[in-house]
Design a protein around this motif. Structure first.
Motif, mmCIF file in Angstrom:
data_model
loop_
_atom_site.group_PDB
_atom_site.id
_atom_site.type_symbol
_atom_site.label_atom_id
_atom_site.label_comp_id
_atom_site.label_asym_id
_atom_site.label_seq_id
_atom_site.Cartn_x
_atom_site.Cartn_y
_atom_site.Cartn_z
ATOM 1 N N TRP A 142 0.822 -1.210 0.000
ATOM 2 C CA TRP A 142 0.000 0.000 0.000
ATOM 3 C C TRP A 142 0.853 1.257 0.000
ATOM 4 O O TRP A 142 0.530 2.248 -0.670
ATOM 5 C CB TRP A 142 -0.947 0.002 1.197
ATOM 6 N N LEU A 143 1.948 1.227 0.749
ATOM 7 C CA LEU A 143 2.838 2.387 0.748
ATOM 8 C C LEU A 143 3.434 2.620 -0.638
ATOM 9 O O LEU A 143 3.664 3.757 -1.048
ATOM 10 C CB LEU A 143 3.960 2.193 1.776
ATOM 11 N N SER A 144 3.697 1.529 -1.354
ATOM 12 C CA SER A 144 4.205 1.643 -2.720
ATOM 13 C C SER A 144 3.172 2.274 -3.638
ATOM 14 O O SER A 144 3.483 3.105 -4.495
ATOM 15 C CB SER A 144 4.599 0.257 -3.249
ATOM 16 N N SER A 145 1.906 1.887 -3.454
ATOM 17 C CA SER A 145 0.848 2.323 -4.363
ATOM 18 C C SER A 145 0.257 3.672 -4.001
ATOM 19 O O SER A 145 -0.183 4.420 -4.883
ATOM 20 C CB SER A 145 -0.274 1.277 -4.390
ATOM 21 N N ILE A 146 0.228 3.997 -2.712
ATOM 22 C CA ILE A 146 -0.506 5.199 -2.292
ATOM 23 C C ILE A 146 0.136 6.472 -2.813
ATOM 24 O O ILE A 146 -0.522 7.497 -2.985
ATOM 25 C CB ILE A 146 -0.647 5.232 -0.752
ATOM 26 N N PHE A 147 1.437 6.426 -3.098
ATOM 27 C CA PHE A 147 2.110 7.546 -3.749
ATOM 28 C C PHE A 147 1.373 7.918 -5.029
ATOM 29 O O PHE A 147 1.152 9.102 -5.330
ATOM 30 C CB PHE A 147 3.560 7.156 -4.046
ATOM 31 N N GLY A 205 10.240 17.430 -2.400
ATOM 32 C CA GLY A 205 11.394 17.160 -1.545
ATOM 33 C C GLY A 205 11.083 17.409 -0.081
ATOM 34 O O GLY A 205 11.542 16.670 0.808
ATOM 35 N N PHE A 206 10.296 18.456 0.193
ATOM 36 C CA PHE A 206 9.903 18.778 1.564
ATOM 37 C C PHE A 206 9.095 17.630 2.184
ATOM 38 O O PHE A 206 9.347 17.212 3.327
ATOM 39 C CB PHE A 206 9.083 20.069 1.559
ATOM 40 N N PHE A 207 8.129 17.105 1.428
ATOM 41 C CA PHE A 207 7.331 15.978 1.934
ATOM 42 C C PHE A 207 8.203 14.738 2.139
ATOM 43 O O PHE A 207 7.958 13.941 3.052
ATOM 44 C CB PHE A 207 6.180 15.655 0.979
ATOM 45 N N LEU A 208 9.203 14.571 1.282
ATOM 46 C CA LEU A 208 10.099 13.427 1.420
ATOM 47 C C LEU A 208 10.914 13.532 2.712
ATOM 48 O O LEU A 208 11.087 12.547 3.437
ATOM 49 C CB LEU A 208 11.031 13.341 0.209
ATOM 50 N N MET A 209 11.407 14.733 3.018
ATOM 51 C CA MET A 209 12.148 14.913 4.270
ATOM 52 C C MET A 209 11.276 14.619 5.486
ATOM 53 O O MET A 209 11.737 14.026 6.466
ATOM 54 C CB MET A 209 12.704 16.339 4.343
ATOM 55 N N LEU A 210 10.010 15.029 5.436
ATOM 56 C CA LEU A 210 9.117 14.806 6.569
ATOM 57 C C LEU A 210 8.898 13.325 6.852
ATOM 58 O O LEU A 210 8.586 12.943 7.989
ATOM 59 C CB LEU A 210 7.766 15.491 6.322
ATOM 60 N N GLN A 211 9.082 12.478 5.809
ATOM 61 C CA GLN A 211 8.871 11.045 6.015
ATOM 62 C C GLN A 211 9.862 10.452 7.019
ATOM 63 O O GLN A 211 9.605 9.406 7.608
ATOM 64 C CB GLN A 211 8.952 10.311 4.676
ATOM 65 N N PHE A 262 2.384 3.600 9.996
ATOM 66 C CA PHE A 262 1.940 3.420 8.617
ATOM 67 C C PHE A 262 1.115 4.612 8.159
ATOM 68 O O PHE A 262 1.280 5.120 7.047
ATOM 69 C CB PHE A 262 1.118 2.130 8.506
ATOM 70 N N ALA A 263 0.208 5.113 9.021
ATOM 71 C CA ALA A 263 -0.721 6.181 8.637
ATOM 72 C C ALA A 263 0.018 7.464 8.281
ATOM 73 O O ALA A 263 -0.282 8.109 7.259
ATOM 74 C CB ALA A 263 -1.719 6.438 9.767
ATOM 75 N N THR A 264 0.988 7.873 9.106
ATOM 76 C CA THR A 264 1.702 9.122 8.818
ATOM 77 C C THR A 264 2.547 8.997 7.563
ATOM 78 O O THR A 264 2.606 9.923 6.741
ATOM 79 C CB THR A 264 2.595 9.508 10.011
ATOM 80 N N LEU A 265 3.185 7.843 7.380
ATOM 81 C CA LEU A 265 4.005 7.650 6.181
ATOM 82 C C LEU A 265 3.139 7.609 4.931
ATOM 83 O O LEU A 265 3.484 8.197 3.893
ATOM 84 C CB LEU A 265 4.813 6.348 6.313
ATOM 85 N N THR A 297 0.233 9.100 4.471
ATOM 86 C CA THR A 297 -0.257 10.453 4.175
ATOM 87 C C THR A 297 0.796 11.277 3.433
ATOM 88 O O THR A 297 0.502 11.942 2.432
ATOM 89 C CB THR A 297 -0.640 11.163 5.487
ATOM 90 N N LEU A 298 2.029 11.212 3.919
ATOM 91 C CA LEU A 298 3.094 11.994 3.295
ATOM 92 C C LEU A 298 3.453 11.465 1.912
ATOM 93 O O LEU A 298 3.792 12.242 1.007
ATOM 94 C CB LEU A 298 4.332 12.003 4.196
ATOM 95 N N ARG A 299 3.360 10.174 1.727
ATOM 96 C CA ARG A 299 3.629 9.630 0.385
ATOM 97 C C ARG A 299 2.546 10.057 -0.604
ATOM 98 O O ARG A 299 2.839 10.336 -1.763
ATOM 99 C CB ARG A 299 3.761 8.106 0.442
ATOM 100 N N ALA A 300 1.299 10.130 -0.153
ATOM 101 C CA ALA A 300 0.228 10.606 -1.034
ATOM 102 C C ALA A 300 0.448 12.071 -1.408
ATOM 103 O O ALA A 300 0.267 12.467 -2.568
ATOM 104 C CB ALA A 300 -1.129 10.421 -0.359
ATOM 105 N N LEU A 301 0.861 12.897 -0.438
ATOM 106 C CA LEU A 301 1.144 14.304 -0.725
ATOM 107 C C LEU A 301 2.329 14.442 -1.673
ATOM 108 O O LEU A 301 2.333 15.292 -2.570
ATOM 109 C CB LEU A 301 1.415 15.057 0.580
ATOM 110 N N GLY A 302 3.346 13.602 -1.474
ATOM 111 C CA GLY A 302 4.484 13.607 -2.393
ATOM 112 C C GLY A 302 4.083 13.234 -3.810
ATOM 113 O O GLY A 302 4.566 13.813 -4.787
ATOM 114 N N GLY A 303 3.172 12.269 -3.935
ATOM 115 C CA GLY A 303 2.677 11.877 -5.251
ATOM 116 C C GLY A 303 1.934 13.012 -5.929
ATOM 117 O O GLY A 303 2.071 13.230 -7.143
#
Length: 542
Positions: free
Chosen positions: A123-128, A160-166, A172-175, A177-183
């Motif tokens: 899911w983390l792979s896909s949610i981006f 890049g900012f969202f990537l640093m926040l990861q 799982f939930a916070t990661l 969310t940030l991956r979706a924003l990065g996408g």
């Protein structure tokens, strides 16, 4: 050249008054009389007064054909290359490094540290790509309305900012969310690169230039491997996967600032070019019949895009071309580690894979240029190694480590095929709004493929992932079928246009490209628009 002719060419009167696109007192140019007598008559035509932004830099019609020496043209071409390609190439390398950060984080124990279980990693792979998918249409429409260089730079900074926040995530939930924003932040990347390439380069030049910046995809894989190895050797207070996010995210944000400042928005406004060079940069695009850009969203072009078979074929190509990418980019390091390599050696094994991909892309685009844009043919040729490599990866015994590694490397040339798919789309779509919509739909397919791809890689099948490998095989075979279909349809359309145009006064040689070059007509409105010459390579396949 008489002023009346100048008016028909660019929708001008001299001197040029600014004309509102919704001023009903201005009648459409005679440019479109020709289109209304053809099969394209059912489509609403563009008004000359609402034409391309390129009109603004020609103060008189005579400027459209200023004499240019070959040396001057070559110098301008090199200058444009230096102004555009390095920024896009470095940015694209970061794109792929970003996509593989989760893969490197996986071998640096992020799954254990964040207690990811079952399909959490899938899911983390896909949610981006869910974030990418949701924001795909809005970001494409914003690209049409806003200065594209600055908009792209801003998005790269935020990505890049969202990537640093990861690095600060603890669940799982916070990661997720940030991956979706990065996408969402990355949703403008490939479409904007394609629009930038189409507004600066001729159709003949586009595959090579797309290939040059897309080559950085492979360099990103190689660079990501070296960065992963270096980060894995950091002995700090934080886990290695946190350094992965922090370092790569900071580099991406820094490059976003550079692009915001340095990347020009279009040939019409490029500050590093003189007024004459801007006119030359635009004039050389006349043969494209696709214009530079238009800041008005045109509803009829949106409708036409969705009534064009090409849009749906490009969507399918986006899906089947990226189901393998969604798997390999997130599970590649896990597959290699399953061959029996240590964690750090696994990161280094990605370096030759990335270099091989870069070589394949360059060979593909230069061969295509050498043989005058046989795009469909070379797409199929460069899919063959992927099909062979995937079959070999599926059936080579697990104890044959070298054989399986070579098979894995052979799955890389699909990147070269996808480069030509991108250039095929830009070369066969005219009308700025229609290009934006078709771009968006292609990348909706891109997102869909990347979302679906990781779910074929089941944890229970680790490290061979038999279902995942089969998904690669089936996807590439479907890709071949769709390309053959597109090849036949484009060939038929080119022949029809040649036949209709040949029946007019002056025939094919008498086509006046000035009349329609910058009127923002679509490929269906404009009979002078010739689709990418795939059919000329048809005999080669037979």
């Amino acid at each position: 050249m008489p002023s009346a002719v100048g008016h028909s060419i660019m929708g001008w009167r001299s001197p040029i008054p600014p004309v509102s696109s919704n001023d009903s007192s201005n009648k459409p140019s005679a440019v479109h009389d020709e289109a209304t007598h053809t099969k394209a008559s059912r489509w609403k035509t563009s008004r000359a007064e609402d034409g391309d932004t390129a009109m603004a830099i020609f103060s008189v019609p005579d400027e459209l054909h200023q004499p240019t020496s070959p040396e001057e043209a070559k110098k301008l071409e090199r200058r444009i290359d230096y102004m555009i390609l390095p920024y896009l190439a470095v940015c694209y390398a970061f794109f792929y490094i970003d996509k593989t950060t989760l893969s490197y984080a996986a071998i640096f124990n992020i799954r254990e540290d964040l207690h990811l279980t079952g399909v959490d990693y899938n899911w983390l792979s896909s949610i981006f790509y869910f974030g990418f998918l949701v924001w795909a249409f809005p970001t494409n429409l914003l690209m049409q309305r806003l200065p594209i260089g600055r908009y792209l730079g801003f998005n790269i900074f935020m990505w890049g900012f969202f990537l640093m926040l990861q690095a600060a995530c603890n669940s799982f939930a916070t990661l997720a969310t940030l991956r979706a924003l990065g996408g969402a932040a990355e949703a403008c990347s490939d479409p904007s690169f394609m629009l930038i390439t189409s507004m600066w380069y001729t159709r003949r030049q586009q595959p090579v230039r797309i290939g040059i910046w897309y080559t950085a995809n492979g360099l990103g894989i190689a660079g990501g491997g070296l960065l992963g190895y270096a980060i894995g050797n950091i002995k700090g207070a934080l886990p290695s996967w946190k350094y992965e996010f922090l370092i790569i995210g900071a580099l991406c944000s820094a490059w976003g600032i550079v692009m915001f400042i340095m990347l020009p928005d279009s040939p019409v406004t490029a500050k590093l070019l003189t007024p004459r060079e801007r006119r030359m940069a635009v004039e050389r695009l006349r043969e494209n019949q696709t214009g530079v850009e238009n800041k008005h969203l045109k509803g009829y072009q949106v409708r036409e895009a969705f009534m064009d078979y090409k849009l749906y074929l490009f969507f399918i190509l986006g899906v089947v071309g990226n189901v393998p990418n969604g798997g390999i980019s997130n599970f590649g390091t896990i597959i290699i580690k399953g061959f029996g390599f240590s964690t750090l050696v696994t990161t280094l094994m990605q370096v030759p894979y990335g270099i091989f991909i870069s070589i394949c892309i360059l060979v593909c685009v230069f061969l295509n240029d050498r043989f005058k844009n046989r795009r469909c043919l070379f797409i199929i040729i460069f899919l063959i190694p992927n099909i062979c490599g995937a079959f070999s990866l599926r059936f080579t015994p697990i104890d044959q480590r070298v054989g399986r590694l070579i098979s894995y490397y052979l799955t890389g040339p699909y990147n070269a095929a996808f480069v030509l798919i991108l250039s095929l789309q830009t070369a066969n779509t005219a009308g700025h709004t229609k290009k934006v919509v078709t771009n968006a739909v292609l990348f909706l397919g891109y997102c869909t493929g990347n979302i679906v791809g990781p779910f074929f890689y089941k944890t229970s099948q680790q490290p061979t992932y038999s279902l995942g490998i089969w998904s690669m095989i089936v996807s590439h075979l479907m890709e071949v079928v769709v390309i053959l279909t597109l090849w036949v349809l484009l060939a038929r359309e080119n022949k029809r246009r040649d036949r209709v145009q040949g029946e007019k006064d002056g025939g094919l040689e008498g086509r006046d490209l000035d009349v329609t070059a910058f009127s923002d007509m679509t490929d269906r409105e404009n009979l002078k628009y010739v689709r990418s010459p795939c059919y000329r390579g048809w005999a080669l396949l037979l």
